[in-house]
Design a protein around this motif. Structure first.
Motif, PDB file in Angstrom:
ATOM      1  N   LEU A 179       0.841  -1.198   0.000  1.00 13.31           N
ATOM      2  CA  LEU A 179       0.000   0.000   0.000  1.00 13.31           C
ATOM      3  C   LEU A 179       0.880   1.253   0.000  1.00 13.31           C
ATOM      4  O   LEU A 179       1.995   1.228   0.542  1.00 13.31           O
ATOM      5  N   PRO A 180       0.477   2.360  -0.622  1.00 13.04           N
ATOM      6  CA  PRO A 180      -0.824   2.593  -1.250  1.00 13.04           C
ATOM      7  C   PRO A 180      -0.881   2.255  -2.739  1.00 13.04           C
ATOM      8  O   PRO A 180      -1.921   2.474  -3.370  1.00 13.04           O
ATOM      9  N   VAL A 181       0.230   1.734  -3.300  1.00 17.86           N
ATOM     10  CA  VAL A 181       0.245   1.451  -4.739  1.00 17.86           C
ATOM     11  C   VAL A 181      -0.781   0.379  -5.069  1.00 17.86           C
ATOM     12  O   VAL A 181      -1.453   0.436  -6.114  1.00 17.86           O
ATOM     13  N   ALA A 182      -0.937  -0.626  -4.177  1.00 15.58           N
ATOM     14  CA  ALA A 182      -1.900  -1.700  -4.419  1.00 15.58           C
ATOM     15  C   ALA A 182      -3.322  -1.163  -4.492  1.00 15.58           C
ATOM     16  O   ALA A 182      -4.153  -1.667  -5.261  1.00 15.58           O
ATOM     17  N   GLU A 183      -3.626  -0.143  -3.686  1.00 13.08           N
ATOM     18  CA  GLU A 183      -4.943   0.490  -3.765  1.00 13.08           C
ATOM     19  C   GLU A 183      -5.082   1.280  -5.061  1.00 13.08           C
ATOM     20  O   GLU A 183      -6.147   1.289  -5.691  1.00 13.08           O
ATOM     21  N   LYS A 184      -4.014   1.953  -5.483  1.00 15.59           N
ATOM     22  CA  LYS A 184      -4.062   2.782  -6.690  1.00 15.59           C
ATOM     23  C   LYS A 184      -4.366   1.959  -7.941  1.00 15.59           C
ATOM     24  O   LYS A 184      -5.146   2.377  -8.808  1.00 15.59           O
ATOM     25  N   VAL A 185      -3.777   0.773  -8.023  1.00 18.70           N
ATOM     26  CA  VAL A 185      -3.999  -0.076  -9.202  1.00 18.70           C
ATOM     27  C   VAL A 185      -5.231  -0.958  -9.032  1.00 18.70           C
ATOM     28  O   VAL A 185      -5.460  -1.854  -9.848  1.00 18.70           O
ATOM     29  N   LYS A 186      -5.999  -0.726  -7.927  1.00 18.89           N
ATOM     30  CA  LYS A 186      -7.230  -1.465  -7.635  1.00 18.89           C
ATOM     31  C   LYS A 186      -6.982  -2.964  -7.434  1.00 18.89           C
ATOM     32  O   LYS A 186      -7.869  -3.782  -7.683  1.00 18.89           O
ATOM     33  N   LEU A 187      -5.786  -3.294  -6.995  1.00 17.10           N
ATOM     34  CA  LEU A 187      -5.483  -4.703  -6.731  1.00 17.10           C
ATOM     35  C   LEU A 187      -6.241  -5.194  -5.503  1.00 17.10           C
ATOM     36  O   LEU A 187      -6.772  -6.317  -5.487  1.00 17.10           O
ATOM     37  N   VAL A 188      -6.327  -4.355  -4.471  1.00 10.86           N
ATOM     38  CA  VAL A 188      -7.014  -4.749  -3.241  1.00 10.86           C
ATOM     39  C   VAL A 188      -8.500  -4.950  -3.493  1.00 10.86           C
ATOM     40  O   VAL A 188      -9.095  -5.962  -3.074  1.00 10.86           O
ATOM     41  N   SER A 189      -9.132  -4.001  -4.171  1.00  7.79           N
ATOM     42  CA  SER A 189     -10.571  -4.112  -4.411  1.00  7.79           C
ATOM     43  C   SER A 189     -10.909  -5.300  -5.313  1.00  7.79           C
ATOM     44  O   SER A 189     -11.924  -5.985  -5.106  1.00  7.79           O
TER      45      SER A 189
END
Length: 547
Positions: free
Chosen positions: A95-105
């Motif tokens: 995070l926060p790159v994982a949130e930016k690329v919508k990987l988490v969602s």
């Protein structure tokens, strides 16, 4: 970065905050130079994030790392629930790159969809007639049914775990079915918390804060349906909440939930340690008192809705209240030996136990006896207040026999016990209660024996008990007379007494005389028991009679 540098002799550049660190950058470099390596669920998260960070998009090359990693996620990693959980767990450190690329969602949506499918498949063989049917089937199991994927979710961070559960409910997952999942997560995340003994905290401040956040989040996610979670699990959460000093709302919520299911609780569930070091009680009595108040408020609300004593629900309610009353009596007996337990706390907890739900007073008498034994310094007034908690008419014969010889009880209580037992025996011998009923016990419960003995055996046994009670009563009268004589002697020896004092009618003397008038004691042969040495004086009109 090299082209934008103003240094002509630049030999090295620094790339800060690369997602995945040196390992991820090395894999990206290998991809650029055509060196083969394997993409897997263990490295796909950091590959996707580092590709985004290094802008390895289709604008610079066809089939670049961004498109390759997206294809792997869609076609392989997120196709299975275990793979999606693994990628989501690894994304927590990106995070926060994982949130930016919508990987988490994307991972959360994949998990929610797979979990709902698995749940529907596992419940296809069960009844679909309503939530209550499914809930009752869950409660009837000795242990809650935990789906195989629930263990995988326990590795997630609490905030990510919360988002997964919310997404599952948004897709139709029933909230009551989250109970086993939350239990599993709580047991794993709160493991090692020494919340079951009285002692100083051996936990660092940062770790304590993390566990507090975990616990408060779990409590906020608990299902609202009744009987989904066991009372022992709720008790474990409440102990941890008190130990970790969570918010007051969190603790009150758990107390209310325990109150709703108090009829299913065991004694150990209520023995919550008091985590204080100021010489207070060993157990948290105030918390248990609030739990009991919540239970009573819920029962009053249930009666207001429309429970009737003649209905099946009313009978069930009564039996549930009887179980709770028995449980609270056992709790009183357990905490009564605590020397720091004040009279007001003991009386306050005993008074909220509904009297109509107590079949006998044996449990209350046992708790009172233990309390008096552990607190010998109580004043006479305090002992009377404590003993006034029980109804002597509802004591069993065994309890009456014990109370009659109990030196810790006030004299008035002992006399009251003997009086009611005497009255009961008189009624039985007169034939009014030959069926086994007794004013000391409700007719629906027989706590002495399961067989019906012959009437003659019953009467002979009652006569023997009558004799024993008479001996005890005579001893009591002798003690009273000795006290009265000592009082008279001390009054006569007083120098200020010019005139002989008038005989005083004490409370004990009046009670003794009243008992003497209604004394129903008889001998084993059925004739009245008389004293040949101390015959009663004849009446005036027969004093000179020759008959």
């Amino acid at each position: 970065m090299v082209s934008e540098s103003s240094d002509a002799d630049l030999s090295e550049i620094k790339i800060p905050n690369v997602p995945g660190g040196a390992e991820a950058f090395e894999l990206a470099a290998k991809f650029c130079y055509g060196i083969n390596f394997e993409i897997s669920t263990e490295n796909i998260a950091m590959l996707r994030c580092v590709a985004e960070y290094l802008e390895m998009t289709e604008d610079y090359a066809v089939g670049n790392l961004v498109s390759r990693t997206d294809a792997y996620l869609n076609e392989v990693a997120l196709k299975s629930l275990a793979g999606a959980v693994s990628v989501l767990h690894l994304s927590e450190n990106l995070l926060p790159v994982a949130e930016k690329v919508k990987l988490v969602s994307r991972c959360i949506d994949a998990i929610a969809l797979a979990a709902c499918k698995e749940s529907q498949f596992s419940m296809s063989g069960r009844s679909d007639s309503g939530n209550e049917v499914v809930i009752s089937s869950i409660v009837s199991q000795p242990k809650p049914i935990v789906d195989w994927w629930a263990e995988d979710l326990t590795v997630l961070r609490i905030d990510i775990f919360q988002r997964v559960l919310i997404a599952m409910m948004a897709r139709g997952f029933k909230q009551y079915a989250l109970g086993p999942v939350l239990m599993l997560y709580a047991q794993k995340s709160l493991r090692g918390l020494e919340a079951f003994g009285k002692g100083r905290k051996k936990i660092e401040a940062q770790q304590e804060h993390e566990k507090r956040v975990v616990l408060e989040t779990i409590v906020s996610l608990l299902p609202r349906e009744k009987n989904v979670l066991s009372v022992s699990f709720l008790s474990m959460l409440l102990r941890a909440a008190i130990y970790l000093e969570t918010t007051v709302a969190c603790r009150l919520d758990l107390e209310k939930r325990m109150g709703l299911q108090l009829g299913q609780a065991a004694l150990d569930d209520l023995l919550i340690p008091a985590y204080s070091f100021t010489g207070d009680t060993m157990f948290d009595v105030d918390t248990v008192q609030r739990i009991m108040m919540n239970y009573l408020e819920n029962e009053v609300e249930g009666n207001r809705i429309g429970y009737h004593a003649d209905d099946e629900c009313g009978v069930t309610l009564l039996s549930d209240m009887e179980r709770v009353a028995k449980l609270m009596e056992n709790y009183l007996a357990e905490i009564a030996s605590d020397r720091n337990l004040t009279v007001s706390k003991f009386i306050g907890l005993a008074e909220i136990i509904p009297e109509q739900s107590r079949v006998t007073e044996d449990g209350m008498y046992r708790a009172i006896d233990i309390y008096l034994k552990a607190h010998p310094a109580l004043s006479d007034m305090e002992r009377k207040k404590v003993c006034s908690l029980m109804d002597c008419q509802k004591l069993s014969r065994e309890a009456c026999a014990h109370a009659a010889q109990n030196d810790r009880l006030p004299v008035q209580t002992v006399v009251q016990v003997l009086y009611y037992e005497q009255q009961r025996l008189r009624d039985v011998m007169n034939g009014n209660l030959m069926g086994g009923d007794s004013p000391a016990l409700p007719p629906k419960v027989n706590i002495f024996s399961t067989d019906i003995r012959p009437v003659s055996d019953e009467l002979s046994s009652l006569r023997r008990e009558n004799e024993d009670l008479k001996i005890e009563l005579v001893k009591m009268k002798m003690k009273m007379k000795e006290i009265e004589r000592a009082t008279v002697v001390s009054t006569k020896s007083s120098p200020s007494a010019d005139k002989p004092p008038l005989p005083r009618k004490s409370f004990i003397n009046s009670v003794s005389k009243k008992l003497g008038r209604i004394n129903p004691f008889v001998r084993a042969d059925g004739f009245p028991l008389t004293n040949t040495k101390a015959r009663t004086r004849p009446s005036k009109d027969r004093r000179h009679s020759i008959s």
